[in-house]
Write a protein that holds these residues in place. Structure first.
Motif, PDB file in Angstrom:
ATOM      1  N   LEU A 158      56.113  24.164   0.547  1.00  0.00           N
ATOM      2  CA  LEU A 158      55.274  25.049   1.215  1.00  0.00           C
ATOM      3  C   LEU A 158      56.248  26.203   1.758  1.00  0.00           C
ATOM      4  O   LEU A 158      57.154  26.131   2.696  1.00  0.00           O
ATOM      5  CB  LEU A 158      54.803  24.029   2.774  1.00  0.00           C
ATOM      6  N   PRO A 159      55.732  27.242   1.116  1.00  0.00           N
ATOM      7  CA  PRO A 159      56.467  28.389   1.682  1.00  0.00           C
ATOM      8  C   PRO A 159      55.998  28.802   3.149  1.00  0.00           C
ATOM      9  O   PRO A 159      54.572  28.817   3.306  1.00  0.00           O
ATOM     10  CB  PRO A 159      56.059  29.354   0.570  1.00  0.00           C
ATOM     11  N   VAL A 160      56.898  29.426   4.064  1.00  0.00           N
ATOM     12  CA  VAL A 160      56.535  30.016   5.321  1.00  0.00           C
ATOM     13  C   VAL A 160      56.912  31.311   5.475  1.00  0.00           C
ATOM     14  O   VAL A 160      58.352  31.278   5.118  1.00  0.00           O
ATOM     15  CB  VAL A 160      57.061  28.995   6.411  1.00  0.00           C
ATOM     16  N   ALA A 161      56.090  32.135   5.857  1.00  0.00           N
ATOM     17  CA  ALA A 161      56.515  33.565   5.883  1.00  0.00           C
ATOM     18  C   ALA A 161      56.869  33.817   7.442  1.00  0.00           C
ATOM     19  O   ALA A 161      55.964  33.523   8.165  1.00  0.00           O
ATOM     20  CB  ALA A 161      55.646  34.580   5.402  1.00  0.00           C
ATOM     21  N   SER A 162      57.743  34.876   7.653  1.00  0.00           N
ATOM     22  CA  SER A 162      57.871  35.303   8.966  1.00  0.00           C
ATOM     23  C   SER A 162      58.192  37.116   9.088  1.00  0.00           C
ATOM     24  O   SER A 162      58.395  37.229   8.111  1.00  0.00           O
ATOM     25  CB  SER A 162      58.878  34.617   9.632  1.00  0.00           C
ATOM     26  N   THR A 163      57.537  37.463   9.934  1.00  0.00           N
ATOM     27  CA  THR A 163      58.041  39.078  10.229  1.00  0.00           C
ATOM     28  C   THR A 163      58.824  39.587  11.314  1.00  0.00           C
ATOM     29  O   THR A 163      58.398  38.794  12.277  1.00  0.00           O
ATOM     30  CB  THR A 163      56.544  39.768  10.272  1.00  0.00           C
ATOM     31  N   CYS A 164      59.830  40.089  10.895  1.00  0.00           N
ATOM     32  CA  CYS A 164      60.955  40.480  12.127  1.00  0.00           C
ATOM     33  C   CYS A 164      61.026  42.005  12.145  1.00  0.00           C
ATOM     34  O   CYS A 164      61.026  42.524  10.856  1.00  0.00           O
ATOM     35  CB  CYS A 164      62.200  39.574  11.908  1.00  0.00           C
ATOM     36  N   VAL A 165      61.305  42.509  13.239  1.00  0.00           N
ATOM     37  CA  VAL A 165      61.814  43.815  13.357  1.00  0.00           C
ATOM     38  C   VAL A 165      63.323  43.742  13.929  1.00  0.00           C
ATOM     39  O   VAL A 165      63.591  43.198  14.868  1.00  0.00           O
ATOM     40  CB  VAL A 165      60.894  44.598  14.524  1.00  0.00           C
ATOM     41  N   THR A 201      61.953  46.547   9.253  1.00  0.00           N
ATOM     42  CA  THR A 201      60.885  45.519   9.205  1.00  0.00           C
ATOM     43  C   THR A 201      61.023  44.606   8.094  1.00  0.00           C
ATOM     44  O   THR A 201      60.987  45.161   7.042  1.00  0.00           O
ATOM     45  CB  THR A 201      59.517  46.050   9.458  1.00  0.00           C
ATOM     46  N   VAL A 202      61.323  43.400   8.420  1.00  0.00           N
ATOM     47  CA  VAL A 202      61.683  42.334   7.475  1.00  0.00           C
ATOM     48  C   VAL A 202      60.709  41.333   7.169  1.00  0.00           C
ATOM     49  O   VAL A 202      60.136  40.798   8.282  1.00  0.00           O
ATOM     50  CB  VAL A 202      62.926  41.703   7.546  1.00  0.00           C
ATOM     51  N   VAL A 203      60.064  40.790   6.076  1.00  0.00           N
ATOM     52  CA  VAL A 203      59.389  39.817   5.802  1.00  0.00           C
ATOM     53  C   VAL A 203      59.727  38.865   5.049  1.00  0.00           C
ATOM     54  O   VAL A 203      60.221  39.236   3.615  1.00  0.00           O
ATOM     55  CB  VAL A 203      57.967  40.328   5.162  1.00  0.00           C
ATOM     56  N   LEU A 204      60.054  37.685   5.431  1.00  0.00           N
ATOM     57  CA  LEU A 204      60.897  36.508   4.837  1.00  0.00           C
ATOM     58  C   LEU A 204      60.112  35.462   4.421  1.00  0.00           C
ATOM     59  O   LEU A 204      59.221  35.135   5.267  1.00  0.00           O
ATOM     60  CB  LEU A 204      62.077  36.270   5.394  1.00  0.00           C
ATOM     61  N   VAL A 205      59.958  34.975   3.083  1.00  0.00           N
ATOM     62  CA  VAL A 205      59.200  33.749   2.859  1.00  0.00           C
ATOM     63  C   VAL A 205      60.462  32.607   2.414  1.00  0.00           C
ATOM     64  O   VAL A 205      60.955  32.926   1.516  1.00  0.00           O
ATOM     65  CB  VAL A 205      58.459  34.010   1.705  1.00  0.00           C
ATOM     66  N   THR A 206      60.271  31.720   3.038  1.00  0.00           N
ATOM     67  CA  THR A 206      61.352  30.645   3.040  1.00  0.00           C
ATOM     68  C   THR A 206      60.588  29.222   2.848  1.00  0.00           C
ATOM     69  O   THR A 206      59.514  29.198   2.940  1.00  0.00           O
ATOM     70  CB  THR A 206      62.228  30.394   4.394  1.00  0.00           C
ATOM     71  N   ASP A 207      61.453  28.231   2.192  1.00  0.00           N
ATOM     72  CA  ASP A 207      60.674  26.907   1.802  1.00  0.00           C
ATOM     73  C   ASP A 207      60.935  26.058   3.053  1.00  0.00           C
ATOM     74  O   ASP A 207      62.192  25.950   3.483  1.00  0.00           O
ATOM     75  CB  ASP A 207      61.611  26.476   0.621  1.00  0.00           C
ATOM     76  N   ALA A 208      59.744  25.545   3.445  1.00  0.00           N
ATOM     77  CA  ALA A 208      59.881  24.712   4.446  1.00  0.00           C
ATOM     78  C   ALA A 208      60.775  23.469   4.526  1.00  0.00           C
ATOM     79  O   ALA A 208      61.323  23.109   5.504  1.00  0.00           O
ATOM     80  CB  ALA A 208      58.334  24.430   5.262  1.00  0.00           C
ATOM     81  N   SER A 209      60.841  23.011   3.211  1.00  0.00           N
ATOM     82  CA  SER A 209      61.581  21.711   3.028  1.00  0.00           C
ATOM     83  C   SER A 209      63.066  22.060   2.959  1.00  0.00           C
ATOM     84  O   SER A 209      63.775  21.208   3.080  1.00  0.00           O
ATOM     85  CB  SER A 209      61.067  20.987   1.887  1.00  0.00           C
ATOM     86  N   GLU A 210      63.142  23.173   2.347  1.00  0.00           N
ATOM     87  CA  GLU A 210      64.814  23.539   2.250  1.00  0.00           C
ATOM     88  C   GLU A 210      64.814  25.006   2.925  1.00  0.00           C
ATOM     89  O   GLU A 210      64.641  26.054   1.928  1.00  0.00           O
ATOM     90  CB  GLU A 210      65.088  23.523   0.642  1.00  0.00           C
ATOM     91  N   GLN A 211      65.071  24.991   3.952  1.00  0.00           N
ATOM     92  CA  GLN A 211      65.277  26.380   4.904  1.00  0.00           C
ATOM     93  C   GLN A 211      66.105  27.418   4.057  1.00  0.00           C
ATOM     94  O   GLN A 211      66.106  28.519   4.424  1.00  0.00           O
ATOM     95  CB  GLN A 211      65.560  26.148   6.367  1.00  0.00           C
ATOM     96  N   SER A 212      67.350  26.840   3.545  1.00  0.00           N
ATOM     97  CA  SER A 212      68.167  27.957   3.048  1.00  0.00           C
ATOM     98  C   SER A 212      67.893  28.551   1.799  1.00  0.00           C
ATOM     99  O   SER A 212      68.297  29.650   1.366  1.00  0.00           O
ATOM    100  CB  SER A 212      69.577  27.124   2.639  1.00  0.00           C
TER     101      SER A 212
END
Length: 264
Positions: A158-165, A201-212
């Motif tokens: 399950l990819p999870v995306a987050s937006t950061c400034v 502005t950074v948009v990152l998509v990480t794997d929920a099961s393997e956060q690294s």
């Protein structure tokens, strides 16, 4: 559609529909050993009033070059009122094109779907931006993942995306920042905060099961330092844990409601 989802993040509202897997209409989408993912933004419609109400002159061409929709003359529509396609409300100040956002979504979703189970098929993902006020791309990714889950497609994660400034210096803004090593990070920024100057502005998509594991990323604005990237990854990992719990709760509530309806 085979699956759909609606997600609100602040004032940003995204709708996603998933169609397929189906046979592709064009041969270039067909792959003998795996499926393909197609992502497109859907354009809404708005009422467009002509200069002369009730005039029956020849219609002007639409944005796509084809004939315009017929004028409405009755019901709730006023005479001379036409439906005009709305442009996709892209994130302000980011400078990304519609095609770039579609490719970003396609790459993020392709990494989590077991495409080898759907050879010679295409999975169509249609994204509708109802309202945009910051974090549009990240919200679209999370909403698309929930729509894939609703469609019952085989997924490896399950990819999870987050937006950061990310700011280079420390600052004070309660409730939206996490500071580490002289770097200030705002999570889930608004459109006004995204379109400012002097930050990334950074948009990152990480794997929920393997956060690294970082599946995809996109950066806009000022150059991002290594320290800023590290801090944004740490914040994204913490956000992924909360988003995963939200997805699980949403699926459990949907399944429970369907069971109650089925056996009632």
């Amino acid at each position: 559609s085979d699956g759909s989802a609606s997600l609100r993040c602040g004032n940003t509202h995204i709708l996603v529909a998933v169609h397929g897997p189906t046979a592709p209409r064009m041969s270039r989408w067909e792959k003998y050993d795996r499926g393909a993912v197609s992502v497109a933004f859907s354009r809404g419609l708005m009422a467009h009033h002509s200069s002369s109400a009730g005039a029956s002159s020849s219609p002007a061409p639409s944005d796509g070059g084809g004939p315009s929709p017929p004028a409405t003359s009755g019901g709730d529509g006023a005479p001379g009122e036409r439906m005009k396609p709305l442009p996709v409300p892209l994130p302000p100040g980011l400078g990304a094109s519609e095609r770039e956002l579609e490719h970003f979504l396609r790459d993020a979703l392709s990494s989590c779907i077991m495409l080898e189970r759907y050879p010679r098929c295409v999975i169509q993902v249609v994204v509708q931006i109802v309202q945009a006020d910051g974090g549009v791309l990240g919200t679209a990714v999370n909403c698309a993942v929930m729509a894939l889950m609703d469609a019952g497609l085989a997924m490896r994660g399950l990819p999870v995306a987050s937006t950061c400034v990310v700011f280079g210096g420390a600052g004070e803004k309660s409730g939206q920042e996490r500071v580490g090593g002289g770097v200030t990070v705002w999570l889930d920024p608004t459109a006004e905060e995204e379109s400012g100057e002097g930050h990334s502005t950074v948009v990152l998509v990480t794997d929920a099961s393997e956060q690294s594991l970082i599946l995809n990323s996109m950066t806009f604005g000022s150059p991002l330092s290594l320290e800023g990237l590290t801090c944004s990854i740490d914040v994204s990992n913490q956000m992924a844990v909360a988003m995963l719990k939200f997805m699980r709760l949403a699926v459990e509530q949907k399944v429970t409601k369907e069971l109650q309806t089925l056996w009632s």
